[in-house]
Design a protein around this motif. Structure first.
Motif, PDB file in Angstrom:
ATOM      1  N   ILE A 150       0.502  -1.415   3.337  1.00 18.17           N
ATOM      2  CA  ILE A 150       1.677  -0.623   3.677  1.00 18.17           C
ATOM      3  C   ILE A 150       2.430  -0.266   2.399  1.00 18.17           C
ATOM      4  N   VAL A 203      -1.363  -6.143   2.546  1.00 20.72           N
ATOM      5  CA  VAL A 203      -0.729  -5.862   1.263  1.00 20.72           C
ATOM      6  C   VAL A 203       0.462  -4.935   1.478  1.00 20.72           C
ATOM      7  N   VAL A 204       1.608  -5.347   1.006  1.00 22.67           N
ATOM      8  CA  VAL A 204       2.786  -4.491   1.077  1.00 22.67           C
ATOM      9  C   VAL A 204       3.240  -4.154  -0.340  1.00 22.67           C
ATOM     10  N   LYS A 205       3.425  -2.897  -0.589  1.00 23.70           N
ATOM     11  CA  LYS A 205       4.006  -2.484  -1.866  1.00 23.70           C
ATOM     12  C   LYS A 205       5.318  -1.789  -1.564  1.00 23.70           C
TER      13      LYS A 205
END
Lengths: 216, 216
Positions: free
Chosen positions: A173, A188-190
């Motif tokens: 995301i 995975v969140v950025k």
DNA sequence: TAGATTGTTAATCGATTAACAATC
DNA sequence: TAGATTGTTAATCGATTAACAATC
């Protein structure tokens, strides 16, 4: 999986190496030493060699690095040799700006669908992609092998939508909402918290010349 | 000027503290301990105390921190108690998105002027601000006490425009162009290289679950 | 007072830089 | 071969965490 555990600090620097190497390659430069690259990029040569060696010996003693080869290798490390299918959630100003940004596509990030809860803009096309209602997101994801969702919606909705995305099997995301998403560890969140960036800039504005240090 | 040299790592965390404290304050929470805040924010209590103490003793033994007071203090440290006048250069999709983002204004970042070289959109209003030709930028800056320029133009133009801004006495540049600006040391540049963020996300997508580590 | 929690020092951990032997 | 430059180890520097005395 393939490499040993690489520190996040190194990873954050890879795209910048990639950019400089791409530019050098476009200029027709065939090889470069860590020393020359360090001057160009304003980092230490030691750091460049240390960073690159995390992934294997791309250079050659007495010669340096082959620009084109190193460029390709870093691209692969970053996963840019693969196509990534994205959906964009939130077709407001920022969402539309991102959807219209052609360079993502050049790097293999393909926007497949755009969703928004505002029914007034449903059906409107952005680069040939129609804006669809949120209700269609779930089935769309199932049929289109979506890796990444770009969240450009207000924070109040972002948390809820992130939950939906997780249930649909999203892998990553890219979050522009000013909120911390609470998702399982394997997703995975950025975060792209632009207002926090601006505050950091503001802080540094008020420092004396010598104190200042920003950039990234 | 007032504080000793604070590390960039600490500064980058301040806006996030500010956000959490603002939310707590809005919920009517009066006080909080570093321990409770650490659970909420998923950082160590030690780090919170260490960070805050760089700026002075905001807490009280046996009590914790007063939410509202700490919120205000961090706001001041970040310079949010002052108004900052901005100009936006480049009124494309991204520029318009930023110009329309009301929350910046709430934090004291006021967009005073918008400039673009495309004459077809000159005079068009974005939140009551007309898009002006680039040629007017210089005189506008002189008359409007501008601190910060937001650069949302292609990288080919960004370097040139940055030079102009420096000559006009800009203090800070929020740079969305995918290029490193070469400006004097006393000018603060904060880069927002979105495509590099996306590459970092891409890298992490391909790692195994245990390796993963992203966020900020 | 007793309990809680800070401010701060000391210990640990990680990241960057320096140095140089290996080798093209 | 001689010179250049990497790959890699060791030294340094900085950031995070742990611990606890000070104190509200």
């Amino acid at each position: 999986m393939d490499e040993k555990n690489i520190s996040g600090a190194v990873i954050k620097r890879l795209p910048r190496y990639f950019r400089y190497l791409g530019e050098l390659r476009d200029e027709g430069v065939e090889r470069i030493s860590s020393g020359d690259l360090s001057v160009l990029m304003k980092v230490t040569a030691s750091q460049i060699r240390q960073d690159l060696n995390q992934f294997g010996g791309f250079g050659q003693q007495g010669y340096g690095y082959n620009v084109s080869h190193l460029y390709d290798e870093i691209g692969k490390i970053l996963g840019l040799h693969k196509k990534h299918n994205l959906i964009l959630i939130g077709a407001g100003n920022l969402g539309q700006a991102l959807a219209n940004y052609v360079n993502f596509e050049k790097r293999g990030f393909i926007i497949k669908g755009i969703f928004d809860k505002n029914e007034k803009i449903h059906g409107k096309l952005i680069r040939d992609i129609p804006i669809s209602p949120m209700e269609e997101m779930e089935s769309f994801m199932k049929n289109n092998d979506i890796d990444i969702a770009v969240l450009t919606i207000p924070k109040t909705e972002a948390v809820k939508v992130a939950g939906m995305l997780v249930r649909c099997g999203i892998k990553g995301i890219w979050n522009f909402a000013h909120v911390d998403l609470n998702v399982p560890d394997n997703i995975v969140v950025k975060n792209e918290h632009l207002s926090e960036s601006l505050m950091e800039l503001s802080y540094n504005l008020n420092r004396s010349v010598s104190d200042k240090k920003t950039g990234g």
